[in-house]
Write a protein that holds these residues in place. Structure first.
Motif, PDB file in Angstrom:
ATOM      1  N   ASP A  79      38.406  37.823  49.583  1.00 25.46           N
ATOM      2  CA  ASP A  79      38.776  38.338  48.262  1.00 25.46           C
ATOM      3  C   ASP A  79      38.609  37.255  47.202  1.00 25.46           C
ATOM      4  N   THR A  90      45.974  42.524  44.704  1.00 26.84           N
ATOM      5  CA  THR A  90      46.080  42.438  46.162  1.00 26.84           C
ATOM      6  C   THR A  90      47.535  42.570  46.608  1.00 26.84           C
ATOM      7  N   THR A 145      40.363  44.014  44.074  1.00 24.62           N
ATOM      8  CA  THR A 145      39.497  42.940  43.600  1.00 24.62           C
ATOM      9  C   THR A 145      38.716  43.398  42.385  1.00 24.62           C
TER      10      THR A 145
END
Length: 434
Positions: free
Chosen positions: A256, A294, A306
């Motif tokens: 991420d 997240t 994201t």
């Protein structure tokens, strides 16, 4: 609104920002249906994941618009949801509740890294030639996604990829591609949005709605569906801290982090969304937003959120401020109740936009000095491996490692910073954590 979003300073208008927000939403709205279809294979209720997905999209994109003031949509990431389902749950055998806990803790790590500017330091450590190459690589990646969504490019065991069959849906895609290209060439404001709407309307006379396959039969699913909050706070935040789950947390953190950093870099370089120092605009706040997405995803029942590369569609439509993200966020909210309506918009409707966005995102690659091979080779590897591996992260990893290797053998150790070495260490570790 003019003053808050600094519309005049960014040479844009409310109308342009709204059009851009709609375009970005249309380009990313597929996640509302696709994310639940992936995570449901991990045993999670489809309706619950759909509601969680909309919540993440709305609050995270709203924060990106109001707090970070960037025209970027934030949503559960493709690839991250696949890792959640196929690697964490089905591969390692952890429960989806534990996997959600891993998402939550990776979000907490994000917040700490962002709050103390560590993620920003990582971003600033990326050499400029790699930044340009990453932007171009993401552009090629978006183009490949567009062609694949339209089934114009398909898998072929003999040649890896090949041109697909010329079906009614492919012809519709080609018509939309041509019209969108003409509108962009004529510099028609909202050309990308008009292209998406035209392709959707052009699909209707074929007598088809759009589900699975090249030319699916009618797939009307109704209009209303009540939200399902059954996944809210269902994460197992205790057992997700077991040593066996640490690799899952690390994988979420690394993937991420580099996906979001590369997305910010790529969009900033392609659209000139930079500050006076030439760095991505409001980068710390943008990374904090990504970290929030997240953390929120773990709490409400989704894979990590994201920044979305498809935001380039809205940016190319003229979006330059946070108002674009706010409009996109507001458009997600009704689909807590109206998600079935998304079945009306076929993948081929946004495919022309995704393909043509690649044209604009490869522009920064001209800034790479292709005669200086110790920089050109790593830049080239980063650029081509993003689409060839179908992974932004893999392109980043090999771009960094090859950069360090080339500088080392060239005797230019002054170009190898401590931050770069730390990144390299994480890159190597990531290659062995799946």
């Amino acid at each position: 609104m003019q003053d808050f979003f600094e519309l005049k300073k960014n040479n844009t208008t409310v109308q342009t920002e709204i059009i851009a927000g709609v375009a970005s939403f249309l380009a990313t709205s597929y996640i509302i249906v696709v994310n639940p279809s992936v995570l449901s294979q991990a045993g999670m209720p489809f309706a619950g994941v759909l509601t969680a997905t909309v919540i993440v999209c709305f609050f995270s994109s709203l924060m990106m618009g109001l707090y970070a003031k960037n025209p970027i949509i934030v949503a559960p990431g493709m690839g991250l949801n696949a890792f959640f389902t196929y690697s964490a749950v089905l591969g390692l055998g952890v429960t989806w509740q534990v996997a959600l806990g891993a998402v939550f803790w990776s979000g907490i790590v994000f917040l700490l890294l962002s709050a103390f500017n560590i993620r920003t330091l990582i971003l600033l450590a990326i050499p400029r030639p790699l930044r340009y190459a990453i932007a171009a690589g993401i552009g090629l990646f978006i183009t490949l996604i567009g062609f694949a969504n339209a089934k114009f490019i398909v898998a072929n065991p003999a040649t890896i990829l090949s041109i697909g069959d010329i079906t009614p849906s492919v012809l519709t895609f080609l018509a939309g591609l041509l019209l969108t290209a003409v509108l962009l060439t004529k510099q028609v404001k909202g050309g990308i949005l008009f292209g998406i709407l035209f392709t959707t309307l052009a699909a209707y006379p074929l007598g088809r709605w759009w589900g699975l396959g090249a030319d699916p039969q009618v797939n009307w699913q109704g209009v209303f569906a009540a939200p399902d909050f059954s996944l809210l706070l269902q994460l197992d935040y205790i057992n997700s801290l077991q040593w066996a789950v640490v690799p899952v947390i690390f994988a979420f953190v690394f993937t991420d982090m580099f996906d979001s950093i590369s997305t910010f870099v790529g969009l900033a370089e392609a659209a000139n969304l930079t500050d006076a120092q030439g760095q991505p605009r409001n980068i710390k706040r943008s990374l904090m937003t990504d970290a929030f997405a997240t953390t929120l995803a773990g709490l409400v029942g989704s894979s990590p959120g994201t920044a979305y590369i498809e935001s380039a569609v809205g940016i190319e439509a003229g979006g330059r401020t946070g108002l674009t993200a706010v409009v996109g966020a507001l458009l997600f909210l009704p689909f807590l109740f109206l998600a079935p309506l998304l079945s009306v918009i076929p993948a081929i409707a946004t495919a022309p936009a995704l393909v043509l966005v690649g044209v604009f995102m490869v522009r920064p690659v001209t800034k790479v000095d292709w005669q200086q091979l110790d920089e050109a080779i790593p830049a080239f590897l980063a650029m081509v491996l993003i689409p060839f591996s179908y992974s932004i992260t893999q392109g980043i990893i090999w771009g960094f490692l090859s950069w360090t290797a080339m500088k080392l053998v060239s005797g230019k150790t002054q170009d190898i910073t401590l931050a770069l070495l730390v990144i390299d260490a994480f890159c190597i570790l990531a290659l062995f954590v799946h």
